[in-house]
Design an enzyme around this catalytic site. Structure first.
Site, mmCIF file in Angstrom:
data_model
loop_
_atom_site.group_PDB
_atom_site.id
_atom_site.type_symbol
_atom_site.label_atom_id
_atom_site.label_comp_id
_atom_site.label_asym_id
_atom_site.label_seq_id
_atom_site.Cartn_x
_atom_site.Cartn_y
_atom_site.Cartn_z
ATOM 1 N N GLU A 413 0.822 -1.211 0.000
ATOM 2 C CA GLU A 413 0.000 0.000 0.000
ATOM 3 C C GLU A 413 0.857 1.262 0.000
ATOM 4 O O GLU A 413 0.477 2.297 0.530
ATOM 5 C CB GLU A 413 -0.997 0.003 1.176
ATOM 6 C CG GLU A 413 -2.073 -1.056 1.034
ATOM 7 C CD GLU A 413 -3.198 -0.890 2.034
ATOM 8 O OE1 GLU A 413 -3.454 0.249 2.443
ATOM 9 O OE2 GLU A 413 -3.821 -1.906 2.382
ATOM 10 N N GLY A 414 2.032 1.147 -0.601
ATOM 11 C CA GLY A 414 2.956 2.267 -0.701
ATOM 12 C C GLY A 414 4.144 2.052 0.207
ATOM 13 O O GLY A 414 4.011 2.132 1.431
#
Length: 623
Positions: A413-414
């Site tokens: 998610e990053g």
């Protein structure tokens, strides 16, 4: 195409998808501008009594179910969550926590979604990943934000009942650079035809519904896809360092026909949909990290009392005591960040894109540090598996498993590095709006002249506000009692942070975006300031029931955070960044390959980037 041209193309794709408007106030944005808007987060928004009551009842039901029906050691040992566990959670409504009641969900606030994930994550991280991937980035969230009413009525009830969803963006050659996306969706009558390969599809092996990002011409679009559609093949189930129970795979699309009505939003909005979905989706990771941290505190406290060395409990030895203090104070702070961001999301009056990103970044980094310290406190027992400990007659504490399971939080998610760059882009948005062409190396002379006038007006009004504020007044924030001094520090440091960002822009101008180490420290300071604010707000609220104890935790955390902030400021200007970058270039050129002599590489032969070919479809359906 040159490397510079490829870079500019990738940056342009990202900019086109970025949400550019700030229609609602943002605590995080103002923090980076030197404007400490405590009024936006204090008092923290409260929930209606009825919603809070339903939320508390649900979390208690989840606790009872986990205790009675879930064996985390079995999931770790077999690498699979039993179907009956999934069914049982579905009956509780755990797959539709935030889906509206009109679509068959529980319709609970984000605060209780996150508290449920905090509970599940402390017990079985793989199970928390299943639930969060389904609801935070799977079909429910993008449809809630961008779906048509027809799509919501068709798919949200299915998701709420427990039909599992997955989010498919990443490809073998596509990570944080969406310009390289290769999966295509070609219009053919009333359908789109999808072709491509998706990697690291969490829940993808068992999913019933997929959100797929694919290229429609030069832009990217989003689709809801039935996972059993002809032409979809799950080529393999991936295995990882941790989270051994997750169903993560490689999914291939070959001439997969998807009805045009399954397009989410409009053509070309896919990347914006993905990024906006992640804004709220990132609330789940701080929840699981907070759960890990609170569990680590419990184990560290119990072990610190039980283990005796040199005549004292090891928790009384200063070398261990400092670790215990860090774990306790930071666990409280991580819960504070999670709660504040969740309440802001429920309140809907603030734009939380920066706060959510900072929360994900900070919680994943600090949560991992906490678990690493727990392993160190446990010593050899921390490195030993829970199964091995139990087999020889000791308490089977899964410290090493929790550390392995949490490592991915700094990547998915990053990644931490990408999160810092994304936050920086949002944090300096006001500067770029005022002086973007001034620092743009490709801007014309006329554009630079116009930007100079625009920047002059902006900075003439903004820079004077950075000179003094409430943080310089001895009685500032007095309502927070013993924590007032820390909030004064946050206010002063917010202004210092804004000045430092301005100095960086003045010094490097258009080259600032390549000063990633400098920008990373700017973001890390902002994350510490957000955490300090959140923990002070939480302590002030908790003190009504718990007395001085929350203040003690918050005070210690803030003292620790202040030291980290001061070190980050020191390294803004006194560092080895340029020397490191130059040396790294030499490393890549092979200048120091002699250092690699005297070792053997145990890696299995194969290309650096590839895709599985052939083999059976390993997709399975939860029954």
């Amino acid at each position: 195409m040159t490397q510079h041209a490829k870079y500019e193309e990738s940056r342009a794709v990202g900019e086109q998808a970025r949400e550019k408007e700030w229609a609602r106030p943002s605590f995080g944005k103002q923090l980076f501008l030197g404007d400490f808007r405590l009024d936006l987060v204090h008092p923290a928004p409260a929930l209606p009594d009825e919603a809070a009551k339903r939320g508390e009842e649900f979390v208690r039901a989840v606790r009872r179910y986990l205790d009675a029906h879930v064996d985390p050691a079995l999931i770790e040992r077999t690498g699979q969550i039993p179907d009956e566990v999934v069914r049982g959670l579905a009956e509780l409504g755990a797959f539709g926590i935030t889906i509206g009641e009109e679509y068959g969900g529980l319709g609970l606030p984000y605060l209780y979604y996150c508290r449920a994930l905090m509970l599940v994550g402390s017990y079985c991280p793989a199970l928390a990943t299943l639930l969060s991937a389904h609801q935070s980035i799977g079909v429910p969230q993008p449809l809630k934000l961008f779906g048509s009413e027809e799509q919501k009525r068709e798919y949200l009830p299915r998701c709420a009942r427990g039909e599992i969803s997955a989010f498919l963006l990443t490809e073998p050659d596509v990570g944080s650079d969406p310009a390289r996306l290769a999966t295509t969706a070609t219009r053919d009558g009333d359908d789109y035809v999808l072709d491509g390969v998706k990697l690291w599809t969490t829940n993808g092996v068992v999913a019933d519904l997929l959100v797929v990002m694919a290229r429609t011409g030069k832009k990217i679009s989003a689709f809801v896809v039935e996972a059993d559609s002809p032409g979809i093949t799950v080529r393999r189930r991936n295995a990882f360092m941790g989270l051994r129970g997750i169903e993560n795979g490689v999914t291939e699309f070959s001439q997969v026909r998807v009805p045009a009505r399954n397009l989410i939003g409009r053509e070309g909005e896919g990347l914006r949909i993905a990024l906006t979905t992640l804004n709220t989706g990132r609330l789940s990771l701080p929840a699981t990290c907070a759960g890990n941290a609170k569990w680590a505190l419990k184990i560290a406290r119990e072990w610190g009392n039980a283990r005796v060395q040199w005549g004292h409990n090891i928790g009384r030895h200063e070398a261990v005591a400092t670790k215990l203090a860090f774990i306790a104070a930071t666990a409280y702070a991580l819960e504070a960040v999670m709660e504040l961001n969740s309440r802001l999301a429920d309140d809907k009056r603030n734009d939380i894109r920066i706060e959510a990103a900072l929360g994900k970044l900070y919680a994943s980094e600090m949560g991992y540090r906490i678990l690493d310290e727990l392993v160190q406190i446990r010593g050899g027992r921390g490195y030993e598996t829970a199964e091995s400990l139990a087999a020889r007659g000791e308490r089977g504490v899964p410290a090493e498993q929790m550390l392995r399971d949490s490592r991915i939080n700094r990547i998915f998610e990053g990644s931490t590095e990408i999160m810092r760059l994304a936050i920086t882009r949002e944090a300096v948005d006001a500067h770029l709006s005022a002086a973007g062409e001034l620092i743009n190396p490709d801007a014309s002379r006329q554009e630079r002249a116009q930007a100079l006038r625009r920047a002059g007006r902006f900075y003439a009004g903004w820079l004077p506000t950075l000179v003094a504020g409430a943080g310089t007044l001895p009685g500032g924030y007095g309502a927070f009692g013993p924590l007032a001094g820390h909030l004064r520090f946050v206010e002063r440091t917010s202004r210092k942070l804004a000045r430092s960002t301005f100095y960086g822009m003045s010094r490097w101008q258009g080259r600032l975006e390549h000063r990633q180490a400098f920008l990373g420290r700017i973001v890390d300071v902002g994350a510490e300031l957000l955490a300090m604010t959140a923990v002070c707000v939480k302590a002030a609220g908790d003190s009504a029931d718990l007395g001085r104890r929350p203040y003690e935790l918050a005070d210690t955390f803030c003292h620790q955070a202040r030291l980290r902030v001061e070190a980050l400021f020191d390294r803004l200007w006194d560092n080895t960044d340029a020397r490191d970058a130059r040396l790294a270039g030499y490393v890549l050129e092979g200048r120091y390959d002699f250092v690699e002599e005297g070792v053997l590489d145990p890696s299995i032969d194969g290309p650096w980037i590839g895709s599985p070919e052939g083999g059976e479809n390993v997709r399975r359906k939860i029954v």
